[in-house]
Design an enzyme around this catalytic site. Structure first.
Site, PDB file in Angstrom:
ATOM      1  N   ARG A   1      28.748  -6.362 -27.892  1.00  0.00           N
ATOM      2  CA  ARG A   1      28.654  -6.745 -28.968  1.00  0.00           C
ATOM      3  C   ARG A   1      28.489  -8.375 -29.090  1.00  0.00           C
ATOM      4  NH1 ARG A   1      32.579  -4.155 -32.872  1.00  0.00           N
ATOM      5  NH2 ARG A   1      34.211  -5.103 -31.423  1.00  0.00           N
ATOM      6  N   TYR A   2      29.546  -8.937 -28.106  1.00  0.00           N
ATOM      7  CA  TYR A   2      29.266 -10.412 -28.229  1.00  0.00           C
ATOM      8  C   TYR A   2      28.433 -10.888 -26.921  1.00  0.00           C
ATOM      9  CZ  TYR A   2      33.970 -10.049 -30.726  1.00  0.00           C
ATOM     10  OH  TYR A   2      34.608  -9.653 -31.553  1.00  0.00           O
TER      11      TYR A   2
ATOM     12  N   ARG B   1      30.324 -11.330 -23.241  1.00  0.00           N
ATOM     13  CA  ARG B   1      31.251 -10.337 -22.779  1.00  0.00           C
ATOM     14  C   ARG B   1      30.938  -8.961 -23.116  1.00  0.00           C
ATOM     15  NH1 ARG B   1      32.823 -13.336 -26.729  1.00  0.00           N
ATOM     16  NH2 ARG B   1      34.417 -12.892 -27.960  1.00  0.00           N
TER      17      ARG B   1
ATOM     18  N   CYS C   1      44.618   8.697 -22.109  1.00  0.00           N
ATOM     19  CA  CYS C   1      45.584   7.933 -22.120  1.00  0.00           C
ATOM     20  C   CYS C   1      47.070   8.562 -21.571  1.00  0.00           C
ATOM     21  CB  CYS C   1      45.998   7.229 -23.531  1.00  0.00           C
ATOM     22  SG  CYS C   1      44.625   6.178 -24.016  1.00  0.00           S
TER      23      CYS C   1
ATOM     24  N   CYS D   1      48.192   7.266 -29.636  1.00  0.00           N
ATOM     25  CA  CYS D   1      48.508   6.567 -30.620  1.00  0.00           C
ATOM     26  C   CYS D   1      47.865   7.180 -31.846  1.00  0.00           C
ATOM     27  CB  CYS D   1      48.212   5.172 -30.760  1.00  0.00           C
ATOM     28  SG  CYS D   1      48.836   4.001 -29.034  1.00  0.00           S
TER      29      CYS D   1
ATOM     30  N   CYS E   1      44.855   5.335 -33.352  1.00  0.00           N
ATOM     31  CA  CYS E   1      43.940   5.267 -32.375  1.00  0.00           C
ATOM     32  C   CYS E   1      42.380   4.535 -32.889  1.00  0.00           C
ATOM     33  CB  CYS E   1      43.683   6.210 -31.392  1.00  0.00           C
ATOM     34  SG  CYS E   1      42.411   5.915 -29.792  1.00  0.00           S
TER      35      CYS E   1
ATOM     36  N   ARG F   1      39.779   4.519 -31.200  1.00  0.00           N
ATOM     37  CA  ARG F   1      38.902   5.405 -30.735  1.00  0.00           C
ATOM     38  C   ARG F   1      39.109   6.862 -30.764  1.00  0.00           C
ATOM     39  NH1 ARG F   1      38.908   1.226 -26.775  1.00  0.00           N
ATOM     40  NH2 ARG F   1      37.601  -0.319 -28.117  1.00  0.00           N
TER      41      ARG F   1
ATOM     42  N   ASP G   1      42.539  -0.862 -37.991  1.00  0.00           N
ATOM     43  CA  ASP G   1      41.182  -0.441 -38.246  1.00  0.00           C
ATOM     44  C   ASP G   1      41.091   0.827 -39.427  1.00  0.00           C
ATOM     45  OD1 ASP G   1      40.021  -2.207 -36.535  1.00  0.00           O
ATOM     46  OD2 ASP G   1      40.137  -0.922 -35.030  1.00  0.00           O
TER      47      ASP G   1
ATOM     48  N   ASP H   1      38.948  -6.317 -37.239  1.00  0.00           N
ATOM     49  CA  ASP H   1      37.696  -5.985 -36.533  1.00  0.00           C
ATOM     50  C   ASP H   1      36.710  -5.565 -37.651  1.00  0.00           C
ATOM     51  OD1 ASP H   1      36.051  -5.640 -34.291  1.00  0.00           O
ATOM     52  OD2 ASP H   1      37.779  -4.843 -33.158  1.00  0.00           O
TER      53      ASP H   1
ATOM     54  N   LYS I   1      35.697  -9.158 -33.850  1.00  0.00           N
ATOM     55  CA  LYS I   1      37.213  -9.728 -34.497  1.00  0.00           C
ATOM     56  C   LYS I   1      37.067 -11.238 -35.295  1.00  0.00           C
ATOM     57  CE  LYS I   1      39.004  -7.779 -30.314  1.00  0.00           C
ATOM     58  NZ  LYS I   1      37.932  -7.597 -29.694  1.00  0.00           N
TER      59      LYS I   1
HETATM   60  C1  LIG Z   1      37.643  -7.174 -28.400  1.00  0.00           C
HETATM   61  C2  LIG Z   1      36.382  -6.944 -27.947  1.00  0.00           C
HETATM   62  C3  LIG Z   1      36.070  -7.890 -26.815  1.00  0.00           C
HETATM   63  C4  LIG Z   1      36.901  -9.007 -26.470  1.00  0.00           C
HETATM   64  O1  LIG Z   1      37.215  -9.935 -27.426  1.00  0.00           O
HETATM   65  P1  LIG Z   1      37.882 -11.330 -27.110  1.00  0.00           P
HETATM   66  O2  LIG Z   1      38.194 -11.850 -28.541  1.00  0.00           O
HETATM   67  O3  LIG Z   1      37.216 -12.004 -26.170  1.00  0.00           O
HETATM   68  O4  LIG Z   1      39.456 -10.751 -26.522  1.00  0.00           O
HETATM   69  C5  LIG Z   1      34.953  -7.388 -26.393  1.00  0.00           C
HETATM   70  N1  LIG Z   1      33.944  -6.859 -26.727  1.00  0.00           N
HETATM   71  C6  LIG Z   1      34.445  -5.752 -27.814  1.00  0.00           C
HETATM   72  C7  LIG Z   1      33.195  -5.036 -28.075  1.00  0.00           C
HETATM   73  C8  LIG Z   1      35.599  -5.900 -28.315  1.00  0.00           C
HETATM   74  O5  LIG Z   1      36.095  -5.233 -29.496  1.00  0.00           O
END
Ligand SMILES: *Cc1c(COP(=O)(O)O)cnc(C)c1O
Length: 397
Positions: free
Chosen positions: A121-122, A125, A134, A138, A141, A143, A302, A339, A346
């Protein structure tokens, strides 16, 4: 009487409800996993359930399984129906109701999966969902649609296509292993996954998200730490919500990870009746620092189905941060985030310290409510520039 949750002392809760058990078995993580509380019968043998909880357990079987390690179960106060540990892991009837604002996939992850199990999504990363299991579950959760294996949807991580995707996408420099809990895998299996990721030259940074240090500190063995250490730079994000969760066993497990050179962060979820209180949050973040864990994120809960009884307003989260910032160590203050529903990522939420942006200055407020003006820079007048230039030239002669 139970010591106060606000007391910074670390205490052991072993063996508690399992007082007949030998410490040798207690300290074995496989014994802990085999003896998880996962049925109504076992639960009723140990606790007096309320009607609301009994109905919750009966409904949980088709949504998100109940499972609680003996270690974590021991933190439950037998006599307190509002126990903050109990609220996190024992289902309640409210879970069966879906509020109009709630979603099965609140963060829109399924629509951002180029390969099953990989959420991209980013820009730089990815989130790599490596398991749906798990040590304990929780109730809030994010997910729960896939986690624990009893719901309608299933996680089917496509290992080879996922590794191929990561190899081809040179923009990915950060991989976050999550699930489920990656530390449930054997040392050998984790070693193989980490080795494979480390062989990809553009992946600079690997993280593991895990609640195992809290649910199952016995799993953090010296052998696991020695294996993880080979894969640096490796960070671990743990998940703790309440100061009672930081027992002597947890502190020692976190110490082993920190001694292996692994930087540790904590992610908390703001939960009604658990940690929606400045004093509880303060006790939590202070104990985390004592365990060499830096509070990283505080999540607004969430909009997961059946979570309305655990959610707070956003304003309550802002109030928690206001109660921390300036009032305690800067390292102890997490970033409060939401989120974004549907896949916004985020989004940081902060108390407002910038009261006004006037022309040429800003008006600020500090943690005590005092007001300050901070001016913009004044440009140097041309006449002063020329005067100083002349003066410098005269000195060089
Ligand atoms: C939380 C998350 C990350 C990591 O986010 P950071 O702000 O770098 O800790 C990466 N991908 C997804 C889909 C996430 O939900």
């Amino acid at each position: 009487m139970r010591p106060s949750d606000l007391d910074p002392a670390f205490i052991s809760h072993a063996p508690g409800y399992w007082s007949g058990e030998s410490m040798e078995r207690w300290d074995d993580h496989r014994w802990q996993l085999r003896n998880r509380v996962d049925s109504l019968m076992e639960l009723e043998q140990k606790l007096n359930l309320t009607d609301v909880e009994r109905a919750g357990v009966l409904l949980a079987g088709t949504k998100l399984a109940m499972s609680i390690t003996p270690h974590f179960f021991n933190l439950i106060d037998r006599d307190d129906p509002d126990c903050p540990i109990r609220r996190q892991v024992i289902p309640r009837i409210e879970e069966g109701w879906t509020a109009p604002e709630e979603l099965a996939d609140p963060c829109g992850e399924d629509s951002h999966m180029p390969v099953p199990g990989l959420v991209h999504r980013y820009p730089d990363r990815v989130l790599f969902l490596v398991t749906d299991r798990c040590a304990s579950y929780c109730r809030y959760c994010t997910r729960s649609r896939v986690v624990s294996g009893v719901g309608e949807q299933h996680l089917e991580t496509q290992w080879e296509p996922a590794f191929k995707y990561l190899e081809q996408h040179t923009e990915v420099r950060d991989v976050l292993l999550s699930g489920g809990d990656p530390l449930l895998f054997s040392d050998e299996r984790l070693d193989k996954i980490l080795t494979r990721l480390r062989a990809i030259p553009h992946i600079q940074f690997v993280r593991i998200g895990s609640r195992i240090p809290i649910f199952l500190p016995q799993r953090i063995t010296p052998e696991l730490c020695a294996m993880l250490k080979k894969h640096h730079p490796l960070f671990i994000s743990i998940h703790t919500n309440h100061p009672r969760e930081l027992t002597t066993e947890v502190r020692d497990a976190l110490g082993r990870l920190a001694d292996a050179g692994i930087p540790l962060g904590n992610q908390s979820v703001l939960l009604r009746g658990v940690n929606d209180d400045v004093e509880v949050q303060k006790a939590l973040v202070h104990k985390l620092l004592m365990c060499r864990v830096r509070p990283y994120y505080l999540y607004q809960c969430d909009l997961i189905t059946g979570s309305s009884h655990l959610r707070t307003s956003v304003a309550e989260g802002v109030a928690v941060i206001e109660g921390l910032r300036g009032h305690t160590t800067g390292y102890a203050v997490p970033q409060f985030v939401i989120d974004g529903p549907g896949g916004g990522g985020k989004i940081p939420i902060n108390p407002n310290y910038l009261i006004d942006t006037g022309s040429g200055h800003v008006t600020l407020r500090n943690f005590e409510g005092d007001i300050f003006e901070y001016p913009d820079p004044t440009p140097m007048p041309q006449a002063d520039f020329e005067r100083l230039h002349q003066e410098a030239l005269s000195r060089s002669l």
